[in-house]
Design a protein around this motif. Structure first.
Motif, PDB file in Angstrom:
ATOM      1  N   PRO A   1      -1.870  -0.642   1.552  1.00 14.24           N
ATOM      2  CA  PRO A   1      -3.239  -0.314   1.124  1.00 14.24           C
ATOM      3  C   PRO A   1      -3.325   1.012   0.390  1.00 14.24           C
ATOM      4  CG  PRO A   1      -2.945   0.255   3.430  1.00 14.24           C
ATOM      5  CD  PRO A   1      -1.666  -0.414   2.999  1.00 14.24           C
ATOM      6  N   THR A   2      -4.412   1.191  -0.340  1.00  9.99           N
ATOM      7  CA  THR A   2      -4.732   2.477  -0.955  1.00  9.99           C
ATOM      8  C   THR A   2      -5.745   3.175  -0.063  1.00  9.99           C
ATOM      9  OG1 THR A   2      -4.301   1.692  -3.199  1.00  9.99           O
ATOM     10  CG2 THR A   2      -5.752   3.601  -2.973  1.00  9.99           C
ATOM     11  N   LEU A   3      -5.297   4.233   0.606  1.00 12.08           N
ATOM     12  CA  LEU A   3      -6.138   4.921   1.582  1.00 12.08           C
ATOM     13  C   LEU A   3      -6.370   6.390   1.243  1.00 12.08           C
ATOM     14  CD1 LEU A   3      -4.467   3.561   4.867  1.00 12.08           C
ATOM     15  CD2 LEU A   3      -6.493   2.660   3.707  1.00 12.08           C
ATOM     16  N   SER A   4      -5.424   7.003   0.533  1.00 11.33           N
ATOM     17  CA  SER A   4      -5.535   8.436   0.272  1.00 11.33           C
ATOM     18  C   SER A   4      -4.674   8.833  -0.921  1.00 11.33           C
ATOM     19  CB  SER A   4      -5.121   9.226   1.521  1.00 11.33           C
ATOM     20  OG  SER A   4      -5.253  10.614   1.323  1.00 11.33           O
ATOM     21  N   PHE A   5      -3.385   9.130  -0.668  1.00  9.86           N
ATOM     22  CA  PHE A   5      -2.504   9.625  -1.718  1.00  9.86           C
ATOM     23  C   PHE A   5      -2.406   8.668  -2.910  1.00  9.86           C
ATOM     24  CE2 PHE A   5       0.227  12.077   1.606  1.00  9.86           C
ATOM     25  CZ  PHE A   5      -0.744  13.071   1.668  1.00  9.86           C
ATOM     26  N   LYS A   6      -2.282   7.380  -2.616  1.00  5.51           N
ATOM     27  CA  LYS A   6      -2.124   6.405  -3.700  1.00  5.51           C
ATOM     28  C   LYS A   6      -3.292   6.447  -4.681  1.00  5.51           C
ATOM     29  CE  LYS A   6       0.680   2.765  -1.509  1.00  5.51           C
ATOM     30  NZ  LYS A   6       0.683   1.340  -1.089  1.00  5.51           N
TER      31      LYS A   6
END
Length: 692
Positions: free
Chosen positions: A275-280
């Motif tokens: 998933p894309t949660l923060s850094f990505k």
């Protein structure tokens, strides 16, 4: 007359330049993103809110300073809930993974609230970030600064230590629960707790569903600056910050340091399928090491690898460490898979990596203990060569050599002697002292001490991976039956072997680390990879404190002896040469017959004579000469006291083959050898005599 004033920034708080900063007029929000084309701030009124109450767009011309987006929102206060949201290129082939619908956790968030929420529209709704007021009455608390050579480490899991119903606590499984059990820790005698990860990690899956195999250990970082919300007794957003500080302050009041196990090697965002949660969603190609500019390098074994030697990421890690040291009074860190910090931005291992050197030299971390797990999941193994003298290391060689010797493996006599003497083969060549070696026989990862002598094979079926997970190289034995048995002879040998290994651990030069529960023979029923077992299998069973009181007393007495005897915790290596002012070598080795030891022999029987340090400049307390006798053979033997020790008075300190209370004499008043020379040594046993 001018009065000296304390420096407020160091005495009270350290303020990282990013994240949510509480100000007199509101809150300043700052976030790094080089490639974003737009940035938004999502504000929520309640933890249960699925949609933001307000969305504030950053003005690209007014609110962007270089690669930093920053704005101040007036009339906000501590407790405010928020996410970031960024627009930018979706170009995975070139390392860009922006998603304008993703709600992003602030990399510098100081607390999270709530869980992943159920989703019917495909949008991931992660825990919300919380604005924190860092004020806290520390009442004069400071770092304890125990000397490394006088440290005994107790590795423990915050939840597991008190979650069991046997703890009989209303605060069980929380930071406050640890406070309630501090008298136990203090009575055991340990000087530091090494807490398994307390940084935020997921509790449910990304769509709010219960995880079939939860990451109970916590090695799945989601927010490096935030204490885990799941360990707070009070579920009010941000309460974990206060409760964690209360725990640290209480441990310090009891003379116990707090070391954090930190996981700067990967995050819970996983690989391309994650998933894309923060850094990505903020700057994927900066925060992660990518192969060919698009694929996640997996040196962690967990899907991705944090790009620790990128200047931006390096800065974040430094701010994070300083945050924990100065805002939470943390005394030290154990870096999980620390060899990843030795990899450059392309993943290559490099000499003198800047990240490793800067951590050692950072003046704001100068009071802390820094410990490396000096390997990673991609084959790097740097035990004995990680960093400079400031870095200590988990000594995996100590673990394997001690296990092998006591199991009776051939060719391990010299290895045991080397580990007992401080592992100079690993550390002396770089000018590092013996206390750079963190000695351990067991840790969270692998068998407990009880299981190490009860199982030949791992039994991990409960993990749901058909027993494929976990290490197959355990250097363990069951001594005649796999698992629990009623056979007295087998149980006698098992108990003896636990005492042998625990005694070797506590009497070796270096710094001993034991895992919580080994002192009361806690079992995981043969599971050597219990990372996903959030249940009684992993919890500390407080009934065992009484059931196995004899073992508890034995370990307690060992720790007391170690801290009182500088002979076993020197700051310099044993050399075999005469000590100052005495015509006696600091260490000498003998066979069971009392003759000089032939290191080529296959007989696993040995005597070590360790002389007390004569020079007291850098060592507190007066040491005493020790004679350590080891019989790892399967036969009862008669040992002869070496000539060097004859004529002196020797009192028995421990005998691992004896029944309690004659297995250990806390006041060092055990019986002397009957005729001053001949000593009976049962099979698989160890004795220690202490000179007058």
């Amino acid at each position: 007359m001018l009065m000296r004033q304390p420096c407020p920034s160091l005495q009270f708080a350290y303020s990282p330049p990013f994240g949510a900063t509480l100000q007199d007029t509101g809150v300043q929000f700052s976030v790094f993103s080089r490639s974003a084309t737009a940035m938004r701030l999502l504000l929520y009124n309640k933890v249960s809110d699925r949609e933001p109450a307000e969305v504030i767009d950053f003005d690209r011309d007014k609110d962007r300073w270089g690669d930093v987006w920053s704005l101040t929102v007036p009339n906000l206060d501590a407790g405010q809930l928020y996410h970031f949201q960024a627009s930018g290129p979706w170009d995975p082939d070139n390392g860009q993974r922006f998603d304008s619908t993703a709600r992003l956790i602030d990399p510098y968030a100081q607390a999270l609230a709530g869980e992943f929420q159920k989703s019917t529209d495909g949008v991931i709704r992660p825990p919300k970030c919380v604005v924190i007021d860092d004020k806290f009455d520390w009442e004069g608390d400071r770092h304890l600064r125990h000397d490394m050579s006088e440290t005994v480490i107790y590795e423990m899991h915050v939840k597991g230590f008190t979650k069991s119903r046997t703890a009989k606590l209303k605060t069980g499984g929380s930071y406050l629960g640890v406070i309630d059990k501090i008298p136990y820790l203090k009575s055991l005698g340990i000087t530091a707790v090494e807490l398994m990860p307390i940084n935020e990690f997921p509790i449910n899956d990304i769509y709010g569903n219960k995880i079939a195999t939860p990451n109970y250990w916590g090695y799945d970082s989601m927010a490096f600056f935030s204490p885990h919300r799941g360990y707070a007794h009070d579920k009010t957003p941000g309460a974990q910050v206060v409760e964690f500080k209360q725990m640290v302050k209480a441990l310090h009041a009891a003379g116990i340091e707090v070391i954090l196990d930190v996981v700067f090697n990967h995050t819970c965002e996983g690989n391309e399928q994650g998933p894309t949660l923060s850094f990505k969603g903020l700057e994927n190609q900066v925060y992660y090491i990518l192969s060919e500019g698009k694929h996640y390098c997996n040196y962690s074994g967990c899907g991705n690898t944090v790009n620790g030697n990128h200047p931006v990421v390096r800065e974040m890690i430094f701010h994070c460490l300083r945050h924990w040291v100065h805002n939470y009074h943390i005394d030290g860190f154990r870096f999980d898979l620390a060899s990843i910090l030795s990899r450059d931005r392309k993943g290559n291992l490099v000499p003198n990596p800047p990240m490793v050197e800067l951590i050692a030299e950072d003046p704001l971390l100068a009071d802390t203990k820094i410990i490396a797990e000096a390997w990673d999941a991609a084959g790097a193994y740097q035990v004995g060569s990680f960093g400079n003298h400031r870095w200590a290391e988990w000594n995996g060689r100590f673990r394997d050599d001690v296990r092998g010797f006591w199991r009776g493996d051939g060719g391990t006599l010299g290895a045991l002697a080397t580990r007992l003497a401080g592992s100079s083969d690993l550390y002396e060549h770089d000018g590092r002292p013996p206390f750079c070696s963190i000695n351990f026989v067991t840790s969270h990862d692998g068998f407990t001490m009880n299981d190490l002598v009860s199982y030949k094979e791992k039994h991990n079926l409960a993990n749901g991976e058909d027993n494929r997970d976990g290490d197959n190289h355990n250097i363990s034995d069951n001594y005649g039956a796999e698992g629990p048995t009623r056979k007295k002879g087998i149980n006698t040998i098992r108990t003896r072997q636990i005492k042998n290994m625990m005694s070797t651990l506590m009497l070796s030069q270096g710094v001993p680390m034991m895992v919580s529960g080994d002192e009361i023979q806690r079992t995981q029923k043969g599971n050597n990879n219990a990372y996903c077992q959030d249940n009684e299998l992993n919890y500390f069973d407080w009934r065992l404190v009484n059931k196995n009181a004899d073992m508890h007393r034995f370990v307690q007495s060992l720790i007391k002896f170690r801290l009182a005897q500088p002979t076993v915790r020197r700051k310099t290596y044993l050399t075999g040469q005469p000590v100052d002012g005495r015509n006696v070598p600091d260490v000498s080795w003998y066979s069971a017959a009392g003759t000089p030891l032939d290191w080529g022999q296959q007989d696993l029987a040995m005597v070590a004579y360790i002389a007390a340090p004569a020079r007291q400049d850098d060592i507190e307390g007066l040491g005493r000469d020790l004679v350590l006798m080891f019989n790892s053979t399967g036969q009862d033997r008669e040992f002869l006291l070496p000539e060097i020790g004859r004529g002196a008075q020797w009192n028995l300190f421990l005998d691992t083959a004896a029944d309690s209370p004659n297995d250990i004499f806390p006041d060092i008043d055990g019986p002397m050898p009957k005729d001053g020379r001949h000593i009976e040594m049962p099979c698989h046993s160890m004795k220690v005599y202490v000179g007058e």
